[in-house]
Design an enzyme around this catalytic site. Structure first.
Site, short mmCIF file in Angstrom:
data_model
loop_
_atom_site.label_atom_id
_atom_site.label_comp_id
_atom_site.label_asym_id
_atom_site.label_seq_id
_atom_site.Cartn_x
_atom_site.Cartn_y
_atom_site.Cartn_z
N ASP A 1 12.61 -12.11 -0.92
CA ASP A 1 12.27 -12.05 0.50
C ASP A 1 13.41 -11.34 1.23
OD1 ASP A 1 11.80 -12.65 3.20
OD2 ASP A 1 10.99 -14.64 2.73
N ASP B 1 10.23 -6.80 -3.44
CA ASP B 1 9.03 -7.20 -2.69
C ASP B 1 8.83 -8.70 -2.85
OD1 ASP B 1 6.24 -5.39 -1.80
OD2 ASP B 1 6.09 -7.56 -2.01
N LYS C 1 -8.14 -3.59 5.90
CA LYS C 1 -8.01 -2.46 6.83
C LYS C 1 -9.30 -1.64 6.85
CE LYS C 1 -3.48 -3.26 7.52
NZ LYS C 1 -2.27 -2.88 6.88
N THR D 1 6.01 2.67 12.66
CA THR D 1 4.65 3.05 13.00
C THR D 1 4.58 3.71 14.38
OG1 THR D 1 2.54 2.05 13.68
CG2 THR D 1 4.43 0.62 13.74
N ASP D 2 3.53 4.50 14.62
CA ASP D 2 3.35 5.10 15.96
C ASP D 2 2.88 4.05 16.97
OD1 ASP D 2 0.75 4.72 15.05
OD2 ASP D 2 0.06 6.74 15.56
N GLU D 3 2.51 2.85 16.48
CA GLU D 3 1.98 1.83 17.40
C GLU D 3 3.06 1.32 18.36
OE1 GLU D 3 -0.76 -1.01 15.76
OE2 GLU D 3 -1.22 0.31 14.09
N PHE E 1 0.83 -1.22 0.00
CA PHE E 1 0.00 0.00 0.00
C PHE E 1 0.86 1.27 0.00
CE2 PHE E 1 -2.27 2.76 3.34
CZ PHE E 1 -2.89 3.54 2.39
N SER F 1 1.98 -6.21 8.22
CA SER F 1 1.49 -4.92 8.73
C SER F 1 0.10 -4.94 9.38
CB SER F 1 1.47 -3.91 7.58
OG SER F 1 0.46 -4.25 6.66
N THR G 1 3.73 -11.00 -0.93
CA THR G 1 2.85 -11.76 -0.04
C THR G 1 1.41 -11.45 -0.45
OG1 THR G 1 2.56 -9.98 1.57
CG2 THR G 1 4.50 -11.41 1.87
N SER H 1 6.89 -6.35 17.16
CA SER H 1 7.89 -6.72 16.14
C SER H 1 8.46 -5.46 15.47
CB SER H 1 7.30 -7.69 15.11
OG SER H 1 6.33 -7.04 14.31
N LYS H 2 7.63 -4.44 15.27
CA LYS H 2 8.13 -3.19 14.68
C LYS H 2 9.05 -2.48 15.69
CE LYS H 2 7.23 -1.44 11.25
NZ LYS H 2 7.82 -1.54 9.87
N TYR I 1 2.24 -7.33 16.35
CA TYR I 1 2.69 -6.46 15.25
C TYR I 1 3.56 -5.32 15.77
CZ TYR I 1 2.50 -2.49 12.02
OH TYR I 1 2.84 -1.41 11.24
N1 LIG Z 1 -0.56 1.20 6.95
C1 LIG Z 1 -0.32 2.06 7.89
O1 LIG Z 1 -1.24 2.75 8.36
C2 LIG Z 1 1.08 2.26 8.44
C3 LIG Z 1 1.31 3.31 9.33
C4 LIG Z 1 2.62 3.53 9.79
C5 LIG Z 1 3.66 2.72 9.36
N2 LIG Z 1 3.40 1.69 8.51
C6 LIG Z 1 4.56 0.88 8.07
O2 LIG Z 1 4.76 1.15 6.69
C7 LIG Z 1 5.23 -0.01 6.01
C8 LIG Z 1 4.31 -0.37 4.85
O3 LIG Z 1 2.98 -0.56 5.35
P1 LIG Z 1 1.78 -0.92 4.36
O4 LIG Z 1 0.52 -0.54 5.04
O5 LIG Z 1 2.07 -0.41 3.01
O6 LIG Z 1 1.89 -2.51 4.37
P2 LIG Z 1 1.38 -3.60 3.29
O7 LIG Z 1 1.07 -4.81 4.10
O8 LIG Z 1 0.34 -3.01 2.41
O9 LIG Z 1 2.66 -3.87 2.39
C9 LIG Z 1 3.78 -4.57 2.85
C10 LIG Z 1 4.59 -5.02 1.63
O10 LIG Z 1 5.74 -5.72 2.11
C11 LIG Z 1 5.90 -6.92 1.35
N3 LIG Z 1 6.55 -7.94 2.19
C12 LIG Z 1 6.05 -8.56 3.30
N4 LIG Z 1 6.94 -9.43 3.77
C13 LIG Z 1 8.05 -9.36 2.97
C14 LIG Z 1 9.31 -10.01 2.97
N5 LIG Z 1 9.61 -10.96 3.88
N6 LIG Z 1 10.21 -9.67 2.01
C15 LIG Z 1 9.91 -8.74 1.08
N7 LIG Z 1 8.72 -8.11 1.02
C16 LIG Z 1 7.80 -8.40 1.97
C17 LIG Z 1 4.48 -7.33 0.97
O11 LIG Z 1 4.47 -8.19 -0.17
C18 LIG Z 1 3.83 -5.97 0.71
O12 LIG Z 1 3.99 -5.59 -0.63
C19 LIG Z 1 5.30 -1.12 7.07
O13 LIG Z 1 6.62 -1.19 7.52
C20 LIG Z 1 4.37 -0.62 8.18
O14 LIG Z 1 4.78 -1.11 9.42
C21 LIG Z 1 2.14 1.46 8.04
#
Ligand SMILES: NC(=O)c1ccc[n+]([C@@H]2O[C@H](COP(=O)([O-])OP(=O)(O)OC[C@H]3O[C@@H](n4cnc5c(N)ncnc54)[C@H](O)[C@@H]3O)[C@@H](O)[C@H]2O)c1
Length: 354
Positions: free
Chosen positions: A64, A38, A199, A135-137, A16, A90, A41, A163-164, A160
């Site tokens: 990976d 990427d 989500k 993340t802020d979490e 995303f 995520s 997944t 781990s972050k 989650y």
């Molecule tokens: N969505 C939110 O609101 C939010 C807010 C703050 C921070 N974040 C952080 O931003 C980042 C992206 O979040 P998102 O919402 O786009 O997540 P998402 O789940 O939409 O995308 C994650 C991507 O990572 C890839 N991925 C997962 N495991 C992998 C691996 N082992 N090797 C390579 N690629 C892998 C997946 O295929 C996917 O394309 C994350 O680190 C998340 O913690 C997200």
């Protein structure tokens, strides 16, 4: 003066937020090769970056981040001098049912990536950057008062966020121990186009279209600080170019909503767009049993990024929600593809049958 990087590795660029970041970097750095790594997944989808296919400075690699050998070969071949690391598991609800994969990707994967950076960057760490997106979490839950700031102690509450948090600590530890040049940013909840429909906001839009119940946890009193995804991508670009090494930046939109108010607002805007003649959408709201350990409130004080780097979100909540609803209405095929996993066939067609 920002450093020029000829090759920039972005991980998680088919997800995303990553897809918006990759797009912004491809357009903003025409002289650089942008490598999108990427694993694809369930959350990764090449349709999210289909518009970038064929651009001369864009390259996709399926791998990976836990696979040290493949990372090594990629660094050998492309010699990236900057990494923007978004790849992660995520989704909080999934982490409750299946924590191990979160530890594997978010902790071990992040560590593998840093090991490979150090191996290939060697002693020459000037003009290198490992930018970790978090993340802020990681800060846990707030009561009704107060804000997360860069110095707030960590108190993660779900597998989650734990781990972050572990990954953030390891990035700082690698900076302190091995001199890894890093920046970390922690952002609030994102919404917008290309978000996987597990989500809250896309799930509700999908259910609104199909007139299914809109599930709201507990009494809907949990509070989140929402940011339109393109504003987050711009914050990442700003930090990438002007952020200080070794620093943390909190990114948020000063935009707190109780879940119930957010879902009501979503319904109201959906009804004004009035697709398919749908009305009275608020009647679809249904309260469901709360998730275990549900954090009450997240809220960010973004003063540092505002004052130091001059970043501010451009998108108001109403505008962002309208654009998001319209995008999902205009991209029903994308939604069906994601839901039915048909994008895997797209991938095979694009990359395996040539
Ligand atoms: N969505 C939110 O609101 C939010 C807010 C703050 C921070 N974040 C952080 O931003 C980042 C992206 O979040 P998102 O919402 O786009 O997540 P998402 O789940 O939409 O995308 C994650 C991507 O990572 C890839 N991925 C997962 N495991 C992998 C691996 N082992 N090797 C390579 N690629 C892998 C997946 O295929 C996917 O394309 C994350 O680190 C998340 O913690 C997200």
């Amino acid at each position: 003066m920002p450093t020029h990087h000829s090759n920039i590795l972005i991980t998680g660029g088919a997800g995303f937020i990553g897809s918006h970041v990759v797009r912004l970097f491809v357009h903003n750095f025409p002289e650089s090769q942008i490598i999108n790594l990427d694993k694809l997944t369930y959350a990764g989808n090449l349709a999210n970056v289909a518009d970038l296919e064929g651009k001369p400075n864009y390259l996709f690699v399926q791998a990976d981040i836990c696979d040290a050998q493949t990372l090594d070969a990629l660094f050998e071949r492309w010699k990236p001098t900057a990494v923007v690391h978004l790849a992660a598991e995520s989704h909080v609800d999934r982490s409750i049912h299946e924590p191990n994969v979160f530890l594997q990707t978010n902790i071990i994967g992040t560590t593998q990536l840093m090991n490979v950076c150090l191996k290939h960057w060697g002693e020459n760490l000037s003009n290198k950057l490992f930018y970790h997106i978090s993340t802020d979490e990681v800060y846990g839950s707030l009561g009704p008062e107060g804000y997360f700031r860069e110095e707030t102690p960590y108190a993660p509450q779900s597998p989650y966020s734990a781990s972050k948090a572990a990954a953030d600590h390891l990035v700082r530890a690698f900076g302190n121990t091995y001199g890894l040049p890093f920046i970390i940013s922690n952002c609030s909840n994102n919404y917008g186009p290309y978000q996987f429909p597990e989500k809250l906001i896309p799930l509700c839009i999908n259910n609104l279209v199909h007139r299914r119940p809109l599930p709201v946890y507990g009494k809907g009193e949990n509070i989140r600080d929402w940011l339109y995804v393109e504003d987050h991508a711009e914050a990442i670009l700003t930090i990438f170019q002007h952020g200080r090494l070794g620093h943390t930046y909190l990114i948020g939109g000063r935009n707190e909503w109780r879940n119930i108010d957010l879902v009501r607002r979503l319904c109201q805007i959906y009804d004004t767009i009035n697709p398919f003649g749908h009305r009275d959408s608020e009647k679809l709201i249904t309260f469901v049993k709360d998730r275990p350990g549900h954090d009450l409130r997240y809220a960010i004080d973004p003063t540092k990024i505002e004052q130091e780097l001059g970043w501010k979100p451009r998108t108001t909540m109403d505008d962002g929600l309208r654009r998001t609803i319209q995008w999902y209405l205009d991209n029903q095929k994308w939604l069906q593809g994601v839901v039915s996993c048909a994008y895997r066939d797209y991938y095979r067609q694009m990359y395996e049958e040539r």
